[in-house]
Design a protein around this motif. Structure first.
Motif: not given
Ligand SMILES: Nc1ncnc2c1ncn2[C@@H]1O[C@H](COP(=O)(O)OP(=O)(O)OP(=O)(O)O)[C@@H](O)[C@H]1O
Ligand SMILES: [Mg+2]
Length: 374
Positions: A262-268, A289-295, A301-302, A350-356
């Protein structure tokens, strides 16, 4: 540099047998700060403390106390005091005499001496025990005597090596609060070594996390907890999920990392200057900062298979397997209406772009800013 009580500049310690106990240690400790040095057994905490005290020679680098270079000065000329885990009180002397000892050695007048000792006994709550001998005291009381004895000479810096290690759990909780109170009242800089995360996190203004002879991260409890900079810190502190992947592209402060197909957004983070495309890196996502379900509002998302749940009060940590051997922990509030998951059930996480957040382990040192570059 004079605003700092202690500065370590590229400090190294190699023991005569070749053991590299401390490698390139850099730290700036402000006046009146409570600093905890945290890390697993053998990582170099005691060695660092002993170098500050002058009990261990520095192989390379410099140490400054209140702006003065003390690297080559003996302990007696450093204005530091050290408190060890084994208190080493004089068994045949009273509490009063134990505390008085160093003032007597310095040749202070008996009247001024007595005044100082009573003041200190008051501070540590041992006023009524002045004429007892150490053998007639509890563990916690003996520890207070050791503290009073270390503080009586009014050092600039008090160095404490696992001061609470010998105490049982309840006493340790009480003494933690006491130590903090005394430190605040006296305004003296404390540097405390511990391998208890809870001790380090609850008492310190600043935490120095060490492993394998190097400083991993320096920051407030909150900073190291919420923003781990290395794989070690992310694994050692808090509840974080680690991913390894390959940098595919970069856009502003984000990189796209391919991991598990998968491709993930990761903050530098701001201390990392440059991340080459094609590089294998690590990133971390906090379990809370991770959540289950569809967001649909979350960029990452994984899908994973449900394995188990650990309950803690109103929080639960759900464990999912993303790929063979790759697990994630999802920490979320428990809703009574939630249906019970079945082992092996598929679910989105799921998790937001900034969480990684990108970790600096595999980044070249020249691409990292500041003291973290060690
Ligand atoms: N005098 C010595 N000679 C050789 N090696 C030493 C000496 N003292 C310590 N070491 C080694 O240096 C490393 C760091 O030791 P240090 O005592 O600083 O660790 P520590 O972080 O305080 O560990 P612990 O939490 O177990 O007290 C260890 O590998 C240890 O074996
Ligand atoms: Mg030690």
């Amino acid at each position: 540099m004079t605003d700092f009580d202690i500065v370590l500049e590229n400090a190294y310690k190699t023991y005569p047998d070749g053991t590299r106990a401390v490698i390139d240690f850099n730290a700036e400790i402000e006046r009146g700060e409570f600093v905890s040095m945290l890390g697993p057994s053998g990582c170099g905490k005691t060695t660092t403390l002993r170098m500050m005290a002058g009990l261990e020679e520095v192989t390379e680098g410099r140490i400054f106390i209140r702006g003065k270079d003390v690297t080559d000065l003996p302990p007696s000329q450093r204005d530091t005091s050290m408190m060890f885990q084994s208190f080493a009180l004089f068994p045949h002397r009273t509490v009063f005499q134990n505390v008085e000892f160093s003032l007597k050695m310095k040749g202070m007048e008996p009247d001024s001496r007595a005044h100082r000792v009573w003041e200190m006994l008051e501070m540590v709550g041992l006023h009524d025990f002045a004429s007892r001998r150490p053998g007639e005291l509890s563990g916690g009381q003996q520890q207070r005597v050791a503290l009073a004895r270390a503080l009586i000479s009014r050092p600039t810096v008090l160095l404490l090596d696992e001061p609470l290690g010998a105490l049982d759990f309840n006493l340790r909780q009480t003494m933690m609060v006491e130590l903090k109170r005394i430190q605040r009242e006296l305004g003296i800089t404390f540097v405390m070594v511990t391998h208890s995360q809870q001790e380090a996190m609850s008492m310190a203004d600043k935490v120095v996390v060490m492993s394998d002879s190097v400083v991993q991260q320096i920051g407030t409890s909150r900073e190291v907890h919420e923003h781990p900079e290395t794989k070690f810190v992310a694994e050692f502190i808090g509840n974080n999920n680690l991913f390894q992947g390959i940098v595919k592209s970069r856009s502003g402060t984000m990189v796209f990392v391919e991991s598990l197909g998968e491709l993930f957004y990761v903050k530098v983070p701001s201390h990392i200057q440059h991340v080459p495309v094609g590089k294998t890196v690590w990133f971390s996502v906090r379990a809370d900062l991770m959540h289950t379900g569809d967001h649909p509002d979350m960029a990452n998302r994984v899908e994973g298979s449900y394995i188990a749940t650990e309950f803690l009060g109103t929080l639960e940590t759900d464990v999912f397997e993303l790929a063979p051997g790759q697990y994630v922990h999802v920490e979320q509030h428990r809703h009574l209406s939630d249906s019970v998951r079945k082992m092996g059930e598929r679910e989105f996480i799921c998790w937001s772009a900034e969480a990684g957040v990108l970790l600096r382990d595999s980044i070249r040192p020249e691409d990292i800013l500041g003291p973290a570059a060690a």
